[in-house]
Design a protein around this motif. Structure first.
Motif, mmCIF file in Angstrom:
data_model
loop_
_atom_site.group_PDB
_atom_site.id
_atom_site.type_symbol
_atom_site.label_atom_id
_atom_site.label_comp_id
_atom_site.label_asym_id
_atom_site.label_seq_id
_atom_site.Cartn_x
_atom_site.Cartn_y
_atom_site.Cartn_z
ATOM 1 N N ASP A 178 0.636 -1.128 -0.015
ATOM 2 C CA ASP A 178 0.098 0.045 0.213
ATOM 3 C C ASP A 178 0.929 1.325 0.028
ATOM 4 O OD1 ASP A 178 -2.545 -1.430 0.114
ATOM 5 O OD2 ASP A 178 -2.462 -1.336 2.079
ATOM 6 N N ARG A 179 1.806 1.121 0.915
ATOM 7 C CA ARG A 179 2.907 2.293 0.773
ATOM 8 C C ARG A 179 4.290 1.840 0.646
ATOM 9 N NH1 ARG A 179 0.668 4.690 6.210
ATOM 10 N NH2 ARG A 179 0.015 2.587 6.603
ATOM 11 N N PHE A 180 4.985 2.532 -0.211
ATOM 12 C CA PHE A 180 6.576 2.216 -0.225
ATOM 13 C C PHE A 180 7.199 2.152 0.951
ATOM 14 C CE2 PHE A 180 10.544 2.244 -2.705
ATOM 15 C CZ PHE A 180 10.304 1.163 -3.629
ATOM 16 N N TYR A 181 8.216 1.062 1.023
ATOM 17 C CA TYR A 181 8.970 1.360 2.385
ATOM 18 C C TYR A 181 10.154 2.427 2.076
ATOM 19 C CZ TYR A 181 7.091 -3.546 2.879
ATOM 20 O OH TYR A 181 6.480 -4.641 3.048
ATOM 21 N N SER A 182 10.157 3.123 3.031
ATOM 22 C CA SER A 182 11.370 4.109 3.054
ATOM 23 C C SER A 182 12.600 3.552 3.408
ATOM 24 C CB SER A 182 11.113 5.530 3.696
ATOM 25 O OG SER A 182 10.924 5.098 5.128
ATOM 26 N N HIS A 183 12.827 2.773 4.569
ATOM 27 C CA HIS A 183 14.083 2.339 5.066
ATOM 28 C C HIS A 183 13.747 1.068 5.468
ATOM 29 C CE1 HIS A 183 14.500 6.914 5.400
ATOM 30 N NE2 HIS A 183 15.905 6.572 5.206
ATOM 31 N N VAL A 184 15.142 0.317 5.255
ATOM 32 C CA VAL A 184 14.835 -0.965 5.748
ATOM 33 C C VAL A 184 16.321 -1.324 6.378
ATOM 34 C CG1 VAL A 184 14.837 -3.469 4.891
ATOM 35 C CG2 VAL A 184 13.614 -1.752 3.693
ATOM 36 N N ALA A 185 16.034 -2.449 7.575
ATOM 37 C CA ALA A 185 17.389 -2.764 8.370
ATOM 38 C C ALA A 185 17.530 -4.088 8.309
ATOM 39 C CB ALA A 185 17.166 -2.310 9.859
ATOM 40 N N PHE A 186 18.967 -4.536 8.013
ATOM 41 C CA PHE A 186 19.266 -6.040 7.922
ATOM 42 C C PHE A 186 20.247 -6.409 9.272
ATOM 43 C CE2 PHE A 186 19.103 -6.294 3.086
ATOM 44 C CZ PHE A 186 17.789 -6.629 3.134
ATOM 45 N N HIS A 187 19.935 -7.315 9.769
ATOM 46 C CA HIS A 187 20.919 -7.863 10.699
ATOM 47 C C HIS A 187 21.020 -9.532 10.503
ATOM 48 C CE1 HIS A 187 23.084 -8.191 14.579
ATOM 49 N NE2 HIS A 187 22.084 -9.284 14.935
ATOM 50 N N MET A 188 22.392 -9.917 10.264
ATOM 51 C CA MET A 188 22.528 -11.210 10.080
ATOM 52 C C MET A 188 22.813 -12.001 11.572
ATOM 53 S SD MET A 188 22.779 -13.456 7.450
ATOM 54 C CE MET A 188 23.454 -12.518 5.968
ATOM 55 N N VAL A 189 21.488 -12.765 11.887
ATOM 56 C CA VAL A 189 21.627 -13.457 13.076
ATOM 57 C C VAL A 189 22.572 -14.561 13.109
ATOM 58 C CG1 VAL A 189 20.177 -14.852 14.618
ATOM 59 C CG2 VAL A 189 19.293 -12.559 13.405
ATOM 60 N N SER A 190 22.511 -15.406 11.910
ATOM 61 C CA SER A 190 23.389 -16.533 11.788
ATOM 62 C C SER A 190 24.215 -16.186 10.483
ATOM 63 C CB SER A 190 22.737 -17.885 11.701
ATOM 64 O OG SER A 190 23.688 -18.797 11.654
ATOM 65 N N ILE A 191 25.642 -16.281 10.393
ATOM 66 C CA ILE A 191 26.516 -15.948 9.429
ATOM 67 C C ILE A 191 27.092 -17.294 8.878
ATOM 68 C CG2 ILE A 191 28.235 -14.656 8.298
ATOM 69 C CD1 ILE A 191 27.857 -12.754 10.623
ATOM 70 N N PRO A 192 26.616 -17.635 7.585
ATOM 71 C CA PRO A 192 27.138 -18.809 7.033
ATOM 72 C C PRO A 192 28.507 -18.785 6.726
ATOM 73 C CG PRO A 192 25.717 -17.925 5.284
ATOM 74 C CD PRO A 192 25.741 -16.808 6.686
ATOM 75 N N ARG A 193 29.051 -19.836 6.641
ATOM 76 C CA ARG A 193 30.668 -19.885 5.908
ATOM 77 C C ARG A 193 30.655 -19.343 4.619
ATOM 78 N NH1 ARG A 193 32.577 -25.799 6.934
ATOM 79 N NH2 ARG A 193 30.552 -26.243 5.768
ATOM 80 N N ARG A 194 29.430 -19.378 3.731
ATOM 81 C CA ARG A 194 29.512 -18.862 2.364
ATOM 82 C C ARG A 194 28.067 -18.396 2.122
ATOM 83 N NH1 ARG A 194 27.600 -22.905 -1.115
ATOM 84 N NH2 ARG A 194 27.314 -24.998 -0.523
ATOM 85 N N GLY A 195 27.747 -17.517 1.384
ATOM 86 C CA GLY A 195 26.503 -17.123 0.797
ATOM 87 C C GLY A 195 25.990 -16.208 1.909
ATOM 88 N N GLY A 196 26.638 -15.508 2.619
ATOM 89 C CA GLY A 196 26.132 -14.516 3.548
ATOM 90 C C GLY A 196 26.026 -13.096 3.189
ATOM 91 N N GLN A 197 26.288 -12.737 1.953
ATOM 92 C CA GLN A 197 26.574 -11.552 1.722
ATOM 93 C C GLN A 197 25.019 -11.048 1.036
ATOM 94 O OE1 GLN A 197 28.155 -14.187 0.459
ATOM 95 N NE2 GLN A 197 30.602 -13.467 0.576
ATOM 96 N N THR A 198 24.830 -9.605 0.909
ATOM 97 C CA THR A 198 23.637 -8.956 0.188
ATOM 98 C C THR A 198 24.343 -8.097 -0.804
ATOM 99 O OG1 THR A 198 22.169 -9.072 2.161
ATOM 100 C CG2 THR A 198 21.763 -7.453 0.621
ATOM 101 N N SER A 199 23.832 -8.187 -1.991
ATOM 102 C CA SER A 199 24.227 -7.099 -3.134
ATOM 103 C C SER A 199 23.346 -5.864 -3.251
ATOM 104 C CB SER A 199 24.307 -7.817 -4.432
ATOM 105 O OG SER A 199 25.219 -8.686 -4.528
ATOM 106 N N PHE A 200 24.087 -4.779 -3.061
ATOM 107 C CA PHE A 200 23.228 -3.487 -3.230
ATOM 108 C C PHE A 200 23.595 -2.707 -4.631
ATOM 109 C CE2 PHE A 200 23.667 -4.369 1.489
ATOM 110 C CZ PHE A 200 22.272 -4.279 1.873
ATOM 111 N N ALA A 201 22.546 -2.010 -5.206
ATOM 112 C CA ALA A 201 22.702 -1.099 -6.361
ATOM 113 C C ALA A 201 22.267 0.172 -6.065
ATOM 114 C CB ALA A 201 22.081 -1.908 -7.536
ATOM 115 N N HIS A 202 22.860 1.219 -6.492
ATOM 116 C CA HIS A 202 22.611 2.403 -6.323
ATOM 117 C C HIS A 202 21.879 2.746 -7.437
ATOM 118 C CE1 HIS A 202 22.399 6.921 -5.837
ATOM 119 N NE2 HIS A 202 23.165 6.664 -4.725
ATOM 120 N N THR A 203 20.438 3.071 -7.335
ATOM 121 C CA THR A 203 19.417 3.242 -8.540
ATOM 122 C C THR A 203 19.712 4.431 -9.156
ATOM 123 O OG1 THR A 203 17.650 3.838 -7.254
ATOM 124 C CG2 THR A 203 18.133 1.194 -8.053
ATOM 125 N N GLY A 204 20.121 5.484 -8.579
ATOM 126 C CA GLY A 204 20.260 7.149 -8.946
ATOM 127 C C GLY A 204 21.677 6.532 -10.115
#
Length: 245
Positions: free
Chosen positions: A85-111
């Motif tokens: 209904d309404r676009f999210y303005s801000h989001v927070a991520f917290h990794m509770v359990s970090i795996p040995r591989r595959g624990g990353q997030t990719s971010f892209a600056h759309t501007g």
């Protein structure tokens, strides 16, 4: 964490995220779902969106194992809440359990991605609106950030999540003219071009989590996706990935 930041600090952080995308708070220890939700509520409209989370209603628990959270979410470029209904303005991520591989997030600056469009692409994409397959809501292909006024490309997930892309004529008048619906081939080409821009090294970064990281980002400035390895079911407990959003 004992008391909220001052109004000046919050304003500075919000402006910084609007321009640069994200802020990483290091060495925060184990951040509870309640603390994470409270931290996010300091920004934007100060109103939290329900995620039906188990620890906190506003915090979604994501994992690569069905016994630890919701699986298979976010393996493609997207902004959160595009069809809400309404676009999210801000989001927070917290990794509770970090795996040995595959624990990353990719971010892209759309501007920055928008800046790479040619003049003809900008002119056409200004006329494009995507129709969400589930809600039927319209979302523009391009938009202006409310804080910076900068142009950005909207990341509406995958092409399969969009029912149609409509191209409105420059002289569009409700009831007097009709938008053109892009062909399937044109839609696929548009999404491929968008992903090509987001994949540019100058546009995106991959964040590798360290224990205690709390990542807060402007959801209008950055699109994001999990790395492919984040969706492989773990063979061992130390490979379990748990992310609170």
């Amino acid at each position: 964490r004992a008391s909220p930041p001052s109004a000046n600090v919050l304003q500075f952080l919000e402006q910084l995220m609007a321009e640069q995308g994200l802020v990483i708070f290091r060495e925060q220890g184990e951040v509870s779902a309640d603390e994470q939700a409270r931290a996010t509520s300091h920004f934007g409209g100060h109103e939290l969106v329900s995620q039906n989370g188990p620890e906190n209603a506003h915090t979604l628990r994501l994992s690569n194992h069905p016994g630890h959270g919701t699986t298979g979410v976010g393996g493609y470029w997207h902004n959160d809440g595009v069809c809400a209904d309404r676009f999210y303005s801000h989001v927070a991520f917290h990794m509770v359990s970090i795996p040995r591989r595959g624990g990353q997030t990719s971010f892209a600056h759309t501007g920055l991605a928008y800046d790479m469009l040619s003049d003809s692409e900008r002119a056409q994409w200004e006329r494009l609106h995507m129709v969400d397959r589930h809600s039927g809501r319209l979302a523009p292909m391009l938009f202006c950030h409310p804080i910076t006024g900068r142009k950005h490309i909207l990341a509406h997930g995958r092409a399969t999540q969009v029912k149609a892309i409509l191209e409105y004529p420059d002289d569009y008048v409700v009831g007097r003219s009709t938008p053109r619906s892009l062909s399937q081939q044109e839609m696929s080409a548009t999404f491929r071009r968008r992903d090509e821009l987001f994949d540019q090294p100058a546009v995106h970064l991959v964040h590798s989590y360290e224990k205690g990281d709390l990542v807060v980002f402007d959801n209008l400035t950055l699109a994001h996706r999990g790395v492919p390895e984040a969706y492989s079911k773990p063979d061992k407990p130390e490979d379990v990935r748990v992310l609170h959003r």
